[in-house]
Design a protein around this motif. Structure first.
Motif, short mmCIF file in Angstrom:
data_model
loop_
_atom_site.label_atom_id
_atom_site.label_comp_id
_atom_site.label_asym_id
_atom_site.label_seq_id
_atom_site.Cartn_x
_atom_site.Cartn_y
_atom_site.Cartn_z
N GLU A 64 0.74 -1.27 0.03
CA GLU A 64 -0.09 -0.06 0.03
C GLU A 64 0.78 1.36 0.06
O GLU A 64 1.94 1.22 0.60
N ASP A 65 0.53 2.31 -0.83
CA ASP A 65 1.34 3.60 -0.74
C ASP A 65 1.00 4.22 0.47
O ASP A 65 -0.36 4.13 1.22
N ALA A 66 1.61 5.30 0.74
CA ALA A 66 1.17 6.21 1.88
C ALA A 66 0.10 6.85 1.78
O ALA A 66 -0.67 7.19 2.96
N GLY A 67 -0.38 7.49 0.64
CA GLY A 67 -1.54 8.25 0.67
C GLY A 67 -2.85 7.31 0.25
O GLY A 67 -3.95 7.88 0.01
N GLN A 68 -2.91 6.05 0.24
CA GLN A 68 -3.86 5.11 -0.39
C GLN A 68 -4.58 4.46 0.86
O GLN A 68 -3.81 4.32 1.78
N ILE A 69 -5.90 4.34 0.76
CA ILE A 69 -6.70 3.63 1.58
C ILE A 69 -6.63 2.43 1.73
O ILE A 69 -6.82 1.60 0.74
N ARG A 70 -6.19 1.79 2.78
CA ARG A 70 -5.87 0.26 3.04
C ARG A 70 -7.23 -0.45 3.85
O ARG A 70 -7.88 0.32 4.64
N VAL A 71 -7.59 -1.63 3.24
CA VAL A 71 -8.71 -2.26 3.66
C VAL A 71 -8.28 -3.70 4.33
O VAL A 71 -7.29 -4.09 3.71
N CYS A 72 -9.17 -4.25 5.24
CA CYS A 72 -8.71 -5.69 5.55
C CYS A 72 -8.99 -6.74 4.33
O CYS A 72 -9.61 -6.47 3.58
N GLU A 73 -7.50 -7.41 4.27
CA GLU A 73 -7.64 -8.54 3.16
C GLU A 73 -8.75 -9.57 3.37
O GLU A 73 -8.86 -10.45 2.61
N TYR A 74 -9.50 -9.69 4.62
CA TYR A 74 -10.41 -10.95 4.60
C TYR A 74 -11.46 -10.42 3.95
O TYR A 74 -12.16 -9.58 3.90
N PRO A 128 -4.10 4.28 9.05
CA PRO A 128 -3.10 4.55 8.26
C PRO A 128 -1.78 3.93 9.00
O PRO A 128 -1.77 3.99 10.25
N ALA A 129 -0.77 3.74 8.10
CA ALA A 129 0.53 2.99 8.81
C ALA A 129 1.04 4.23 9.31
O ALA A 129 1.32 5.21 8.64
N VAL A 130 1.92 3.92 10.45
CA VAL A 130 2.75 4.85 10.86
C VAL A 130 4.09 4.38 11.10
O VAL A 130 4.44 3.27 11.38
N GLY A 131 5.28 4.99 10.34
CA GLY A 131 6.55 4.48 10.58
C GLY A 131 6.96 3.76 9.07
O GLY A 131 6.07 3.39 8.22
N ARG A 132 8.03 2.97 9.42
CA ARG A 132 8.63 2.17 8.38
C ARG A 132 8.36 0.67 8.32
O ARG A 132 9.11 -0.18 7.80
N GLY A 133 7.65 0.25 9.77
CA GLY A 133 7.61 -1.12 9.94
C GLY A 133 6.65 -1.81 9.02
O GLY A 133 5.99 -1.22 8.19
N SER A 134 6.33 -3.03 9.43
CA SER A 134 5.48 -3.80 8.66
C SER A 134 4.07 -3.33 8.70
O SER A 134 3.72 -2.82 10.02
N ARG A 135 3.03 -3.29 7.81
CA ARG A 135 1.58 -2.83 7.79
C ARG A 135 0.90 -4.06 8.05
O ARG A 135 1.08 -5.10 7.37
N ALA A 136 -0.15 -3.68 9.08
CA ALA A 136 -1.16 -4.71 9.07
C ALA A 136 -2.08 -4.98 8.13
O ALA A 136 -2.04 -4.15 7.25
N ARG A 137 -2.28 -6.27 7.69
CA ARG A 137 -3.24 -6.50 6.58
C ARG A 137 -4.65 -6.87 6.95
O ARG A 137 -5.47 -6.95 6.08
N PHE A 138 -4.54 -7.04 8.35
CA PHE A 138 -6.05 -7.55 8.72
C PHE A 138 -6.60 -6.77 9.93
O PHE A 138 -5.57 -5.96 10.38
N CYS A 139 -7.75 -6.66 10.11
CA CYS A 139 -8.27 -5.82 11.31
C CYS A 139 -7.48 -6.36 12.74
O CYS A 139 -7.49 -7.33 13.02
N GLN A 140 -7.16 -5.39 13.52
CA GLN A 140 -6.51 -5.50 14.63
C GLN A 140 -7.62 -5.20 16.13
O GLN A 140 -7.15 -4.90 17.00
N CYS A 189 -10.01 -11.91 11.83
CA CYS A 189 -9.99 -11.73 10.16
C CYS A 189 -8.82 -12.63 9.69
O CYS A 189 -9.08 -13.07 8.58
N ARG A 190 -7.71 -12.58 10.11
CA ARG A 190 -6.49 -13.45 9.76
C ARG A 190 -6.73 -14.83 9.64
O ARG A 190 -6.58 -15.56 8.67
N ASP A 191 -7.44 -15.34 10.83
CA ASP A 191 -7.62 -16.70 11.06
C ASP A 191 -8.80 -17.19 9.80
O ASP A 191 -8.85 -18.31 9.32
#
Length: 349
Positions: free
Chosen positions: A3-13, A22-34, A46-48
């Protein structure tokens, strides 16, 4: 999923698709709802849940040969489990539409009843206004009648005064004529005394002159009294004419009062009739609305009772289906050719 910084990300489930923060920092971005959201009776995240769907798809796409009889039985058990739920959803949807239609009809009838009540109040206000105008007309007619009565009484008093003045003038004329007759008699006696007593002619001549002057004064007074009597007669006739005119106005006022009274009574009767008619129509409409409301409540109660029975039946069928699914799972476990993933096995426990 990148995902780009300015793009809206949604849950992959695939059955969720909720927007992710929105993602903060340079770490890994969550792909599912937390946020602790869970799915299904096993409360999977959602991941399971996505992993289970992926495993199920891999089972469907696998080249491993499955026992057609076991798969067909499992599909039939799943269909039997889902069928009551579909029927329940359709029944609840139908009930919701019925409730919405019933509520809309009840609200429409309530609005119509309120509008009809407003119209009844407006008609009653108009009737009260007509009654007030009729009372004002009656009061004006009564006031005009009172004024006419006063004018008639004044005309009658004036006529009586003129008649009294005319009687007084007639009495004065009679007294003047009596004095004139007395003077004539006195003149006759003087003439006789003049003829009898020629010696006293000088004195009698003076007396005759005096009496002649008094006679002229009496005649002038008599003419003046006659003039006053004629004037009094004219005033009396004018007073009688005014009295007749006042009597005519009084009759007209009485007729107007009678008409106004009749109009007032007619307006009151119409207002009473309209009020009674409107009250009866309002009571009938209220009774109809109450009957419709009671019928709606009874229908809703019967529908709710039927839905409760259907829900209990569906629950019983769901329990039976769950028992059947348990038996199917036991059968699948006994088949050595079928190897289920751990996640699917955990869901079917």
């Amino acid at each position: 999923m990148t995902e780009d910084a300015g793009q809206i990300r949604v849950c992959e489930y695939r059955r969720c698709g909720a927007p992710l923060p929105p993602a903060v920092g340079r770490g890994s971005r969550a792909r599912f709802c937390q946020d602790g959201k869970t799915w299904g009776r096993r409360n999977l995240s959602c991941r399971d849940a996505e992993a289970v769907l992926a495993d199920a798809e891999s089972l469907r796409e696998s080249d491993t040969e499955l026992d057609d009889t076991a798969v067909t039985a499992l599909a039939g058990q799943v269909d039997r489990v889902l069928e009551p739920a579909r029927g329940l959803v359709e029944t609840l949807t139908t009930l919701r539409h019925q409730l919405e239609a019933t509520t809309a009809a009840a609200l429409g009838e309530r609005d119509a009843a309120l509008a009809e009540a407003d119209e009844h109040r407006r008609q009653r206000g108009l009737a009260e206004a007509d009654a007030a105008r009729a009372r004002e007309i009656a009061d004006e007619a009564a006031e005009a009648a009172g004024i006419a009565e006063k004018e008639k009484a004044a005309a009658i008093r004036e006529r009586d005064a003129e008649r009294a003045a005319r009687r007084a003038a007639a009495q004065e004329q009679q007294r003047a004529e009596g004095r004139l007759a007395a003077v004539r008699d006195e003149l006759a006696r003087v003439g006789e005394r003049a003829e009898a007593a020629a010696a006293l002619a000088g004195e009698r001549a003076a007396v005759v002159a005096t009496l002649t002057a008094e006679l002229a004064a009496v005649r002038a007074a008599l003419d003046e009294e006659r003039g006053r009597g004629l004037a009094a007669v004219a005033r009396a006739e004018a007073a009688e004419a005014r009295a007749d005119s006042a009597t005519g106005r009084l009759d007209e006022a009485r007729e107007g009062l009678a008409k106004a009274t009749a109009a007032h009574e007619g307006a009151l009767e119409r207002a009473r009739a309209d009020t009674e008619r409107l009250r009866a129509a309002f009571d009938q409409r209220l009774a109809e609305l109450q009957a419709a409301h009671e019928q709606t409540v009874r229908s809703m109660h019967e529908t709710t009772t039927g839905l409760g029975a259907e829900l209990r039946a569906c629950t019983a069928r769901a329990d039976a289906a769950e028992r059947a699914a348990t038996r199917v799972i036991d059968v699948l476990r006994d088949i050595p050719e079928i190897t289920l993933p751990d996640d699917v096995a955990a869901m079917l426990k």
